[in-house]
Design a protein around this motif. Structure first.
Motif, short mmCIF file in Angstrom:
data_model
loop_
_atom_site.label_atom_id
_atom_site.label_comp_id
_atom_site.label_asym_id
_atom_site.label_seq_id
_atom_site.Cartn_x
_atom_site.Cartn_y
_atom_site.Cartn_z
N ILE A 266 -0.03 1.13 1.72
CA ILE A 266 0.90 2.24 1.90
C ILE A 266 0.35 3.24 2.92
O ILE A 266 1.09 3.79 3.72
CB ILE A 266 1.17 2.92 0.54
N ASN A 267 -0.96 3.46 2.91
CA ASN A 267 -1.57 4.42 3.83
C ASN A 267 -1.78 3.85 5.23
O ASN A 267 -2.10 4.60 6.15
CB ASN A 267 -2.93 4.90 3.30
N CYS B 189 8.06 3.17 -1.32
CA CYS B 189 7.13 2.51 -0.40
C CYS B 189 6.79 1.08 -0.80
O CYS B 189 6.07 0.40 -0.07
CB CYS B 189 5.84 3.31 -0.28
N PHE B 190 7.28 0.64 -1.94
CA PHE B 190 6.99 -0.75 -2.31
C PHE B 190 8.09 -1.34 -3.18
O PHE B 190 8.82 -0.62 -3.85
CB PHE B 190 5.62 -0.87 -3.02
N VAL C 87 4.24 -7.95 -3.84
CA VAL C 87 4.54 -6.53 -3.66
C VAL C 87 4.65 -6.27 -2.16
O VAL C 87 3.66 -6.35 -1.44
CB VAL C 87 3.46 -5.62 -4.29
N HIS C 88 5.86 -6.01 -1.71
CA HIS C 88 6.10 -5.71 -0.30
C HIS C 88 5.93 -4.21 -0.12
O HIS C 88 6.65 -3.41 -0.72
CB HIS C 88 7.51 -6.14 0.10
N CYS C 89 4.95 -3.81 0.68
CA CYS C 89 4.62 -2.40 0.88
C CYS C 89 5.07 -1.92 2.24
O CYS C 89 4.91 -2.62 3.24
CB CYS C 89 3.10 -2.20 0.77
N LEU C 90 5.58 -0.71 2.27
CA LEU C 90 5.95 -0.06 3.50
C LEU C 90 4.97 1.07 3.78
O LEU C 90 4.34 1.60 2.86
CB LEU C 90 7.37 0.52 3.40
N LYS C 91 4.88 1.46 5.02
CA LYS C 91 4.04 2.59 5.41
C LYS C 91 4.66 3.88 4.87
O LYS C 91 5.86 4.10 4.98
CB LYS C 91 3.94 2.65 6.93
N SER C 92 3.82 4.73 4.30
CA SER C 92 4.27 6.01 3.79
C SER C 92 4.24 7.05 4.90
O SER C 92 3.48 6.92 5.86
CB SER C 92 3.37 6.47 2.64
N LEU D 107 7.49 -3.88 -15.86
CA LEU D 107 7.49 -2.51 -16.37
C LEU D 107 6.06 -1.97 -16.46
O LEU D 107 5.80 -0.82 -16.11
CB LEU D 107 8.17 -2.44 -17.74
N HIS D 108 5.14 -2.81 -16.90
CA HIS D 108 3.73 -2.42 -16.96
C HIS D 108 3.21 -2.06 -15.57
O HIS D 108 2.55 -1.03 -15.39
CB HIS D 108 2.91 -3.57 -17.57
N PHE D 109 3.54 -2.87 -14.58
CA PHE D 109 3.12 -2.59 -13.20
C PHE D 109 3.72 -1.27 -12.72
O PHE D 109 3.04 -0.45 -12.11
CB PHE D 109 3.53 -3.75 -12.28
N LYS D 110 4.98 -1.05 -13.01
CA LYS D 110 5.66 0.19 -12.62
C LYS D 110 4.98 1.39 -13.28
O LYS D 110 4.73 2.41 -12.63
CB LYS D 110 7.13 0.13 -13.01
N ASN D 111 4.66 1.28 -14.56
CA ASN D 111 4.02 2.38 -15.28
C ASN D 111 2.62 2.68 -14.74
O ASN D 111 2.23 3.84 -14.63
CB ASN D 111 3.96 2.09 -16.77
N ILE D 112 1.88 1.64 -14.40
CA ILE D 112 0.54 1.84 -13.84
C ILE D 112 0.64 2.54 -12.48
O ILE D 112 -0.11 3.48 -12.21
CB ILE D 112 -0.21 0.51 -13.71
#
Length: 121
Positions: free
Chosen positions: A8-9, A62-63, A78-83, A45-50
């Motif tokens: 993300i960074n 961003c993801f 997990v597809h990540c975008l630049k923040s 859901l666990h991944f989202k909560n973490i």
């Protein structure tokens, strides 16, 4: 969370959870069965909560994460975008992705990176 924040960074990328650095696919099937009552939704859901607790809900755009099957094993892609703003893990640690590594920047290195990478945001 360091890898997710690092992508993300930096310039984004794809994080594959359940695949080792050498490309071996271990999958998440055993974890889903053992810790998430054999429910894909409970793992997601666990991944989202973490991610909410460790990097913050503000970075949800961003993801995008989804379970996919590769060689009959489930992995989390997990597809990540630049923040457009710096993302910290636990409001303290700052990671960037410099292929093929994820680096924890501190002090002057972190300051300089943030100043140059996010200046147009």
């Amino acid at each position: 969370m360091s890898l997710l924040a690092g992508f993300i960074n930096s310039d984004g990328g794809i994080l594959l959870i359940g695949v080792s650095d050498d490309g071996t696919i271990s999958g998440l099937d055993d974890e889903i069965k053992k810790f998430h009552k054999d429910s894909d939704d409970k793992l997601l859901l666990h991944f989202k909560n973490i991610t909410a607790s460790r990097i913050g809900e503000a970075y949800y755009p961003c993801f995008n994460s989804k379970l996919i099957k590769v060689k009959d094993k489930k992995i989390l892609a997990v597809h990540c975008l630049k923040s457009d703003k710096p993302c910290f893990v636990d409001n303290e640690q700052f990671f960037v992705r410099t292929n093929p590594a994820t680096d924890n920047l501190t002090g002057r290195k972190m300051y300089d990176y943030i100043e140059t990478h996010f200046k147009n945001s």
